[in-house]
Design a protein around this motif. Structure first.
Motif, PDB file in Angstrom:
ATOM      1  N   SER A 171      -1.532   0.727  -7.154  1.00  0.00           N
ATOM      2  CA  SER A 171      -1.268   1.514  -5.950  1.00  0.00           C
ATOM      3  C   SER A 171      -0.310   2.636  -6.313  1.00  0.00           C
ATOM      4  N   GLY A 172      -0.478   3.758  -5.656  1.00  0.00           N
ATOM      5  CA  GLY A 172       0.373   4.907  -5.904  1.00  0.00           C
ATOM      6  C   GLY A 172       0.374   5.830  -4.706  1.00  0.00           C
ATOM      7  N   VAL A 173       0.920   7.019  -4.878  1.00  0.00           N
ATOM      8  CA  VAL A 173       1.003   7.972  -3.777  1.00  0.00           C
ATOM      9  C   VAL A 173      -0.384   8.337  -3.267  1.00  0.00           C
ATOM     10  N   ARG A 175      11.222  -6.027   0.861  1.00  0.00           N
ATOM     11  CA  ARG A 175      10.363  -6.020  -0.334  1.00  0.00           C
ATOM     12  C   ARG A 175       8.881  -6.158  -0.019  1.00  0.00           C
ATOM     13  N   GLU A 176       8.533  -6.680   1.170  1.00  0.00           N
ATOM     14  CA  GLU A 176       7.130  -6.954   1.459  1.00  0.00           C
ATOM     15  C   GLU A 176       6.630  -6.279   2.736  1.00  0.00           C
ATOM     16  N   ILE A 177       7.296  -6.544   3.841  1.00  0.00           N
ATOM     17  CA  ILE A 177       6.804  -6.014   5.111  1.00  0.00           C
ATOM     18  C   ILE A 177       6.914  -4.495   5.156  1.00  0.00           C
ATOM     19  N   GLN A 185       4.157   1.334   4.881  1.00  0.00           N
ATOM     20  CA  GLN A 185       4.372   2.737   4.535  1.00  0.00           C
ATOM     21  C   GLN A 185       3.159   3.436   3.943  1.00  0.00           C
ATOM     22  N   GLY A 186       2.144   2.705   3.545  1.00  0.00           N
ATOM     23  CA  GLY A 186       0.991   3.342   2.921  1.00  0.00           C
ATOM     24  C   GLY A 186      -0.318   2.793   3.451  1.00  0.00           C
TER      25      GLY A 186
END
Length: 473
Positions: free
Chosen positions: A141-143, A453-455, A460-461
């Motif tokens: 995963s990335g931008v 760290r998770e939710i 955000q993506g």
């Protein structure tokens, strides 16, 4: 400890692998020459930097020590040089007291609290952690991208491929969706790795009861072994995961305990069989009770059902956990209990008239959980039920998946997300802090780390499914 030291000397063991777990359940290891283990160093402990472990200490209070539990020692079957793996407790170096965020210490606290209540002296846990064995996995995963891809020669999605992953012709022996329960070769292509998993488990002392392919396609497995007391059931689960992962690696395959790695087929659960004992006598049996349950067992169930939304924050602790917990594929989403009924969250197995075999099975947990915390949370909910005589209501001896909406509306369901479970934990956690088993500090840190760290990152993506649904709106 002396027995371990003598074994090291007699068997010329070269290394000692010091094992401990962080609050998420990931194991960490520090290796030292085995000759350094002595009665003195076992008391003094081995130092490490607690600030480098997720969820542990801050850098200004980072010095900690590790103290061994000799009952957990076994010879590592994968190391080239003879190595003993052993579980350790995390301690404060000055006071020698237990560290409040050490999962093994929390499990030990729960065992001591059970004894202090006078209810029982032992909680027996038999956990069934399912897992997938895949032939390959890729994810990133990335931008500007996100994807995952898993593959298995037995996966139903490969039924139309010309060749198998090794280039050989496809002979059409794939397992259909939701049709993988107890297949034989050549459909079951995971027999070699599963046999070796069991062999390696037996080599380190596991008493295996049964092992088989599970219901889904793509390589899902189940290996059942003998129960233990709560603390050492946690140790067994950590050793079990280690053996499974490394045996798969040796076969050129990869194992995962992720609860829901495939869309549209069954996930991996960690059904937890549990019972209470005192002075060697089982306490959950009464021939006159429903399904042979004693009043104590019924109250235990009552506590577990009442606190289940909060308990799931520790037994189903990942965002992915709740991909598994929806109706279908025998998902235990209904907070009810029943005899021999896999559609209820709590099943009472048919065990005949043997008091020692009488137990309950909580079917909601999954193997992404830290086992020490998951088992502790279940016990603490059950203890609260016994102390407060919490009635679980009437059993539901029907297929809950087929109930009419009018009947189903009065049956509580598990939370729909990790965030909902953490909200429940914030509102309902006094049963966990009873007897100082878990601290407010630990629970606050746990919830904060889960959110950060998770939710939050998953909020955000976008996911690939969102592109499929919304790109052309």
């Amino acid at each position: 400890m002396q027995d371990v030291i003598e074994f090291i000397q007699a068997e010329e063991v070269r290394y000692l692998d010091i094992r401990f777990s962080d609050i998420f359940g990931a194991e960490h290891a520090l290796t030292v020459p085995a000759r350094l283990l002595s009665e003195e160093t076992a008391i003094e402990g081995f130092a490490f930097d607690g600030s480098s472990i997720p969820g542990f200490a801050t850098v200004d209070k980072s010095d900690m020590i590790l103290v061994p539990d000799p009952l957990t020692a076994y010879v590592d079957p994968f190391r080239e040089h003879k190595t003993i793996n052993m579980q350790f407790f995390v301690r404060d170096p000055l006071s020698q007291t237990s560290y409040s965020r050490d999962p093994r210490s929390i499990a030990q606290n729960a065992q001591e609290y059970l004894k202090e209540t006078g209810i029982a002296d032992t909680c027996s846990i038999g956990a069934e952690a399912e897992f997938y064995v895949f032939d390959s996995v890729r994810y990133s995963s990335g931008v500007n991208h996100s994807f995952h891809h898993v593959d298995s020669d037995e996966g139903w999605w490969r039924s139309g491929e010309e060749t198998m992953m090794d280039g050989s012709p496809n002979r059409g022996n794939q397992i259909r969706i939701n049709d993988g329960y107890f297949p034989v070769a050549p459909y079951d292509k995971t027999i070699p790795v599963r046999d070796d998993i069991v062999y390696n488990l037996e080599q380190i002392g596991f008493e295996i009861e049964r092992f088989h392919h599970e219901v889904a396609t793509g390589g899902i497995q189940e290996v059942n072994y003998k129960y233990s007391d709560l603390l050492h059931a946690g140790d067994d689960m950590q050793a079990f995961k280690y053996i499974v992962r490394n045996t798969a690696e040796a076969h050129g395959q990869t194992a995962t305990f992720m609860p829901k790695p495939l869309a549209g087929d069954g996930g991996s659960g960690m059904h937890a069989h549990q019972s209470l004992w005192k002075d060697g006598k089982p306490l959950f049996y009464d021939e006159t009770g429903y399904a042979g349950l004693s009043d104590m067992a019924r109250y235990y169930i009552g506590g577990l059902l009442k606190h289940a939304p909060a308990v799931l924050a520790l037994t189903n602790p990942t965002v992915n956990s709740y991909r598994r917990l929806y109706s279908g594929f025998e998902a235990p989403v209904n907070l009810a209990y029943s005899q021999s009924n896999r559609s209820a969250a709590i099943r009472i197995p048919l065990t005949g008239d043997n008091p020692a075999a009488k137990r309950i099975e909580f079917r909601a947990p999954d193997p992404s959980a830290n086992p020490y915390l998951a088992f502790t949370a279940q016990l603490m909910a059950g203890i609260d039920g016994i102390i407060n005589r919490i009635e679980p209501g009437e059993p539901v001896d029907k297929d809950l998946y087929e109930l009419e909406p009018e009947e189903l509306k009065d049956i509580p369901r598990v939370p729909h997300s990790l965030e909902a479970s953490l909200d429940a934990l914030e509102k309902d956690h006094e049963f966990l802090t009873a007897g100082n088993v878990m601290s407010e500090d630990f629970l606050d840190a746990y919830a904060r780390l889960k959110f950060d760290r998770e939710i939050q990152p998953l909020r955000q993506g976008p996911s690939p499914k969102e592109f499929e649904l919304y790109y052309n709106v």
